[in-house]
Design a protein around this motif. Structure first.
Motif, PDB file in Angstrom:
ATOM      1  N   CYS A  38       0.849  -1.197   0.000  1.00 47.32           N
ATOM      2  CA  CYS A  38       0.000   0.000   0.000  1.00 47.32           C
ATOM      3  C   CYS A  38       0.878   1.238   0.000  1.00 47.32           C
ATOM      4  N   ASP A  39       0.302   2.370  -0.373  1.00 46.37           N
ATOM      5  CA  ASP A  39       1.077   3.608  -0.449  1.00 46.37           C
ATOM      6  C   ASP A  39       1.096   4.362   0.873  1.00 46.37           C
ATOM      7  N   TYR A  40       0.021   4.213   1.657  1.00 48.22           N
ATOM      8  CA  TYR A  40      -0.111   5.046   2.856  1.00 48.22           C
ATOM      9  C   TYR A  40      -0.402   4.224   4.104  1.00 48.22           C
ATOM     10  N   ASP A  61     -11.621   1.119   2.540  1.00 48.11           N
ATOM     11  CA  ASP A  61     -11.162   2.508   2.610  1.00 48.11           C
ATOM     12  C   ASP A  61     -10.006   2.621   3.588  1.00 48.11           C
ATOM     13  N   CYS A  81      -4.388   3.045   4.186  1.00 46.82           N
ATOM     14  CA  CYS A  81      -5.504   3.612   3.431  1.00 46.82           C
ATOM     15  C   CYS A  81      -5.142   3.750   1.962  1.00 46.82           C
ATOM     16  N   GLN A  82      -6.130   4.088   1.159  1.00 47.42           N
ATOM     17  CA  GLN A  82      -5.964   4.064  -0.298  1.00 47.42           C
ATOM     18  C   GLN A  82      -5.661   5.414  -0.920  1.00 47.42           C
ATOM     19  N   THR A  83      -6.070   6.501  -0.259  1.00 48.94           N
ATOM     20  CA  THR A  83      -5.941   7.810  -0.913  1.00 48.94           C
ATOM     21  C   THR A  83      -5.146   8.784  -0.055  1.00 48.94           C
ATOM     22  N   GLU A  84      -4.563   9.753  -0.744  1.00 48.52           N
ATOM     23  CA  GLU A  84      -3.791  10.773  -0.053  1.00 48.52           C
ATOM     24  C   GLU A  84      -4.702  11.580   0.878  1.00 48.52           C
ATOM     25  N   GLU A  85      -5.939  11.745   0.453  1.00 46.67           N
ATOM     26  CA  GLU A  85      -6.914  12.507   1.239  1.00 46.67           C
ATOM     27  C   GLU A  85      -7.134  11.851   2.615  1.00 46.67           C
ATOM     28  N   THR A  86      -7.363  10.544   2.608  1.00 47.56           N
ATOM     29  CA  THR A  86      -7.547   9.825   3.879  1.00 47.56           C
ATOM     30  C   THR A  86      -6.264   9.860   4.706  1.00 47.56           C
ATOM     31  N   TYR A  87      -5.148   9.686   4.012  1.00 47.02           N
ATOM     32  CA  TYR A  87      -3.845   9.707   4.683  1.00 47.02           C
ATOM     33  C   TYR A  87      -3.647  11.026   5.438  1.00 47.02           C
TER      34      TYR A  87
END
Ligand SMILES: *Cc1c(COP(=O)(O)O)cnc(C)c1O
Length: 373
Positions: free
Chosen positions: A51-53, A176, A198-204
């Motif tokens: 995962c990215d984050y 999510d 998590c999947q998105t930069e926004e959630t991160y």
């Protein structure tokens, strides 16, 4: 050795001098709170999980809380939670201000039953929390299809599912957010610890604000948002880095131990192994089976030096959640036949990596002895 002298605890963390040395080095360095070691641990975890984050939390319960709040779940919202799980899954929902709604599990492997979840949908339902229990994983194709049909968020409780995959994808990366625990009895430990992916930069970003007093950088005292302190320490991270190096060996060893149990208990008619979800790669967190005359068997095993554990006590039976009945919830056993069945027959057998063949043989012999009496 006679049988009587062999004792088999339910769990033992797999720690050595390497972990102690790593912690000592951090103490000596003078930087003991979250720092370089934590950053390195996070990078390696992300790589391993794919995962990215990801961000740390002090434990798995707080990882779930952080994930729920970051996804905007709170007062007035309902979250679908499997009835068979550790109570922290549901309590984290309460902590976030929302309401857990208990869903029965399936009879094949005691993961959340998506078909049963349908009957609990309401206009308050905001999310579903599959819990990947005992090192197995829920049917994530079904969960993701259900969540997209009903426009629900997905919060994965992967506390027991490090190294567990579904169709080649690591647990915790479908939803999510996905939450892990590094408690002393989990596949890998930092004594206490949690991780949210998590999947998105926004959630991160939301997770970062929430866990660091509502700011992105330490040392800044202007706080754009309201946040808290969810730091871990570099002592924990250093331990985690050593454990991560051992993880493949730990998983391999757990599989080997599981195969010893299967070898000796598969032909035992009173014992049934659970069906691993097709398309998944499981990690035998414990070796879980269904057993006839469970209570008497557990007593017999305990009297013969074997530490036993039943399945988690179903949420619908928990004393602390009975207030929901007054609010009109049906928490009768008839409403949760599979979780109730699991509570009556589910048995967890020790599967920690330092367990020896002789100990597993002893457990199997005691089980077979019990049923042949
Ligand atoms: C261990 C566990 C948790 C909580 O993790 P802690 O680190 O003990 O707070 C949550 N859910 C499940 C399924 C667990 O096994």
């Amino acid at each position: 050795m006679t049988d009587k002298m062999i004792s088999v605890p339910q769990m033992q963390p797999c720690l050595g001098k390497e972990e102690a040395d790593a912690v000592y080095k951090v103490v000596e360095s003078g930087w003991i709170t979250e720092g370089a070691e934590s950053e390195k641990f996070s990078r390696q975890l992300n790589k391993m999980i794919g995962c990215d984050y990801g961000v740390f939390a002090p434990n798995g319960t707080l990882a779930l809380y952080l994930g729920l709040v970051a996804m905007g779940i709170g007062v007035g919202d309902e979250v679908l939670v499997p009835d068979t799980t550790f109570i922290a899954s549901a309590n984290a929902v309460i902590m976030a201000g929302a309401t857990p709604v208990f869903v029965d599990v399936n009879r094949r492997n005691f993961q959340i039953d998506v078909a049963d979840a349908t009957k609990y949908l309401s206009n308050k339902t905001k999310a579903i929390m599959p819990v990947h229990l005992y090192g197995m994983i829920a049917n994530m194709s079904e969960v993701m299809e259900f969540s997209s049909t009903h426009d629900l968020l997905v919060i994965e409780d992967a506390a027991q599912a490090l190294g567990v995959h579904y169709k080649g994808q690591h647990s915790g990366t479908f939803g999510d957010v996905g939450c892990f625990s590094f408690f002393a009895d989990k596949t890998m430990t930092t004594a206490e610890g949690g991780y949210v992916v998590c999947q998105t930069e926004e959630t991160y970003k939301k997770l970062l604000y929430l866990r660091n007093q509502g700011r992105l950088d330490r040392g800044s005292f202007v706080h754009p948002e309201i946040g808290y302190n969810f730091r871990i320490t570099d002592m924990h991270a250093a331990m985690g880095l050593v454990q991560l190096k051992k993880l493949n060996w730990i998983i391999q060893r757990k599989h080997e131990i599981y195969s010893w149990y299967r070898e000796q208990l598969e032909t035992q008619k009173a014992i049934t192994f659970l069906e691993i979800e097709p398309g998944s790669e499981f990690v035998p967190f414990r070796t879980v089976v269904l057993a006839e005359r469970l209570e008497a068997l557990m007593e017999y095993l305990n009297n013969n030096g074997v530490g036993t554990r039943g399945f988690f006590y179903p949420l619908h039976k928990q004393p602390c959640y009975q207030y929901m009945v007054e609010e009109g919830r049906d928490l009768s056993d008839e409403n949760y036949p599979n979780a109730t069945y699991g509570n009556k027959h589910g048995l967890c057998l020790a599967t920690f990596p330092t367990l020896e063949r002789e100990q597993v043989d002893h457990v199997c012999k005691m089980i077979n002895d019990f049923y042949s009496r």
